[in-house]
Enzyme design. Sequence first.
Site, mmCIF file in Angstrom:
data_model
loop_
_atom_site.group_PDB
_atom_site.id
_atom_site.type_symbol
_atom_site.label_atom_id
_atom_site.label_comp_id
_atom_site.label_asym_id
_atom_site.label_seq_id
_atom_site.Cartn_x
_atom_site.Cartn_y
_atom_site.Cartn_z
ATOM 1 N N LYS A 119 -5.405 0.482 7.356
ATOM 2 C CA LYS A 119 -4.205 1.324 6.661
ATOM 3 C C LYS A 119 -3.842 0.361 5.457
ATOM 4 O O LYS A 119 -3.659 0.816 4.289
ATOM 5 C CB LYS A 119 -3.139 1.469 7.435
ATOM 6 C CG LYS A 119 -3.357 2.536 8.403
ATOM 7 C CD LYS A 119 -2.253 3.409 8.996
ATOM 8 C CE LYS A 119 -2.688 4.360 9.878
ATOM 9 N NZ LYS A 119 -1.517 5.119 10.290
ATOM 10 N N LYS A 202 -12.858 8.914 11.506
ATOM 11 C CA LYS A 202 -11.559 9.464 12.512
ATOM 12 C C LYS A 202 -11.094 10.689 11.704
ATOM 13 O O LYS A 202 -10.794 10.547 10.485
ATOM 14 C CB LYS A 202 -10.806 8.594 12.935
ATOM 15 C CG LYS A 202 -9.675 9.116 13.648
ATOM 16 C CD LYS A 202 -8.614 7.906 13.992
ATOM 17 C CE LYS A 202 -7.342 7.974 13.076
ATOM 18 N NZ LYS A 202 -6.152 7.581 13.789
ATOM 19 N N LYS A 205 -4.419 12.702 9.826
ATOM 20 C CA LYS A 205 -3.543 13.713 9.227
ATOM 21 C C LYS A 205 -3.353 13.285 7.624
ATOM 22 O O LYS A 205 -3.034 14.094 6.954
ATOM 23 C CB LYS A 205 -2.308 13.830 9.872
ATOM 24 C CG LYS A 205 -1.447 12.644 10.454
ATOM 25 C CD LYS A 205 -0.169 13.228 11.050
ATOM 26 C CE LYS A 205 0.020 12.351 12.405
ATOM 27 N NZ LYS A 205 0.064 10.979 12.481
HETATM 28 N N1 AQP Z 1 -8.930 11.723 15.444
HETATM 29 C C1 AQP Z 1 -8.211 11.537 16.577
HETATM 30 N N2 AQP Z 1 -9.213 11.707 17.696
HETATM 31 C C2 AQP Z 1 -8.422 11.640 18.917
HETATM 32 N N3 AQP Z 1 -7.117 11.118 18.822
HETATM 33 C C3 AQP Z 1 -6.304 10.779 17.802
HETATM 34 N N4 AQP Z 1 -5.101 10.453 17.558
HETATM 35 C C4 AQP Z 1 -5.187 10.614 16.107
HETATM 36 N N5 AQP Z 1 -6.140 10.769 15.504
HETATM 37 C C5 AQP Z 1 -7.036 11.029 16.636
HETATM 38 C C6 AQP Z 1 -4.136 10.251 18.325
HETATM 39 O O1 AQP Z 1 -2.965 11.048 18.117
HETATM 40 C C7 AQP Z 1 -1.865 10.070 18.660
HETATM 41 C C8 AQP Z 1 -0.919 10.143 17.367
HETATM 42 O O2 AQP Z 1 -1.189 9.120 16.415
HETATM 43 P P1 AQP Z 1 -0.207 8.788 15.239
HETATM 44 O O3 AQP Z 1 0.512 9.800 14.834
HETATM 45 O O4 AQP Z 1 0.502 7.573 15.525
HETATM 46 O O5 AQP Z 1 -1.000 8.251 14.045
HETATM 47 P P2 AQP Z 1 -2.831 7.894 13.965
HETATM 48 O O6 AQP Z 1 -3.335 7.431 15.332
HETATM 49 O O7 AQP Z 1 -2.759 6.956 13.042
HETATM 50 O O8 AQP Z 1 -3.278 9.535 13.721
HETATM 51 P P3 AQP Z 1 -3.789 9.945 12.301
HETATM 52 O O9 AQP Z 1 -3.756 11.463 12.495
HETATM 53 O O10 AQP Z 1 -4.848 9.286 11.780
HETATM 54 O O11 AQP Z 1 -2.197 9.579 11.391
HETATM 55 P P4 AQP Z 1 -2.277 8.959 10.139
HETATM 56 O O12 AQP Z 1 -3.241 9.510 9.319
HETATM 57 O O13 AQP Z 1 -0.645 9.030 9.797
HETATM 58 O O14 AQP Z 1 -2.374 7.522 10.434
HETATM 59 C C9 AQP Z 1 -2.384 8.933 18.944
HETATM 60 O O15 AQP Z 1 -2.358 8.943 20.511
HETATM 61 C C10 AQP Z 1 -3.884 8.749 18.456
HETATM 62 O O16 AQP Z 1 -4.640 7.833 19.349
#
Ligand code: AQP
Length: 340
Positions: A119, A202, A205
């Site tokens: 990040k 991955k 969002k």
């Molecule tokens: N691609 C994915 N496949 C499976 N699980 C996923 N999670 C996120 N992306 C995937 C799971 O969703 C939960 C929420 O995560 P978060 O909101 O803390 O952020 P993150 O893991 O960083 O997810 P994002 O979507 O990639 O958000 P941003 O873009 O804001 O960083 C967690 O349980 C995660 O494992």
Amino acid sequence: MSDSQFTPRVFSGMQPSGGLTLGNYLGALKRYVEMQNEGTYETIYCMVDLHAITVWQDPAELASKTRELAAAYIAAGVDPEKSILINQSQVPEHTQLAWIFNTVARMGWMQRMTQFKDKAGKNAQNASLGLFAYPALMAADILVYHATHVPVGDDQKQHLELTRDIATKFNHDYGVDFFPITEPVIKGAATRVMSLRDGSKKMSKSDTSDASRINMTDDADTIAKKIRKAKTDPEPLPSEYKGLDDRPEARNLVNIYAALADISVDQVLADHGGAQFGTFKPALAELAVEKLSPIASEMTRLLNDVPEIDRLLARGAEQAREITQPILKKTYEIVGMVGA
Ligand code: AQP
């Protein structure tokens, strides 16, 4: 130390940093609902707004995304009568415990966190201190409830290991058996849903390409279009899983199908082995629309009544603090804080 002294309790959360993706749903949210309905655990689900601001968030957007995330949880099946639903900043014990954990966690541990490296990117010197300390706050989110289980996607595995390390070191340093050694629950066919544009990345969002993900609020046409345009290869689907080796995009679509249909990957390949993507993609799109559309409509309905969402979150915070206040007080006593 065994977990037996602890109430079986689940905690998990997501950042209100954007609309939820299919990855968030299949990797985590679906499991939240299953664990709630199993009846084995107390379940606490959180909108982690304090984590979201470790990268810049527009204040008005943050508030609306937080309510949207609460609506998504409920629309997907998190029942505020069965689970405690909270917004992180409304339960101040999370940050109070996080400070203690900042003093327990070691710099070397934090420097190994791959999510920070991803990040922060090349500009790590300009990243916020909060982004670096994120995993200590996450450990506090979990341990301020003495949570024994945390359903997450595969990308959170390393942070969960850090949570266990912090609990172990705290217990060891203070000579107590106070914090549980929490178990991650990383289960299902889609623990790491990949980008539709790049099978090595991955689904996320915050990816700049909207075509890389399916958003929970995408309409049927958008879902169908994104799946139709998803990157694949020219080969037909294999009949066995090992036939997906070195085919990350194909494997991703098969995993998504299995997770959405609640069947095994072997079953998907038994049913669709030999099919071309021209046939498989429409079948996947139809399944995705069937599963996601009712959630999106329910979200829209819930978001028509924002005061009700706010009321549920205020009530959730009160319920949560019945658990977190005594755990924080005991932590302060263990650490030696006067007046705890
Ligand atoms: N691609 C994915 N496949 C499976 N699980 C996923 N999670 C996120 N992306 C995937 C799971 O969703 C939960 C929420 O995560 P978060 O909101 O803390 O952020 P993150 O893991 O960083 O997810 P994002 O979507 O990639 O958000 P941003 O873009 O804001 O960083 C967690 O349980 C995660 O494992």
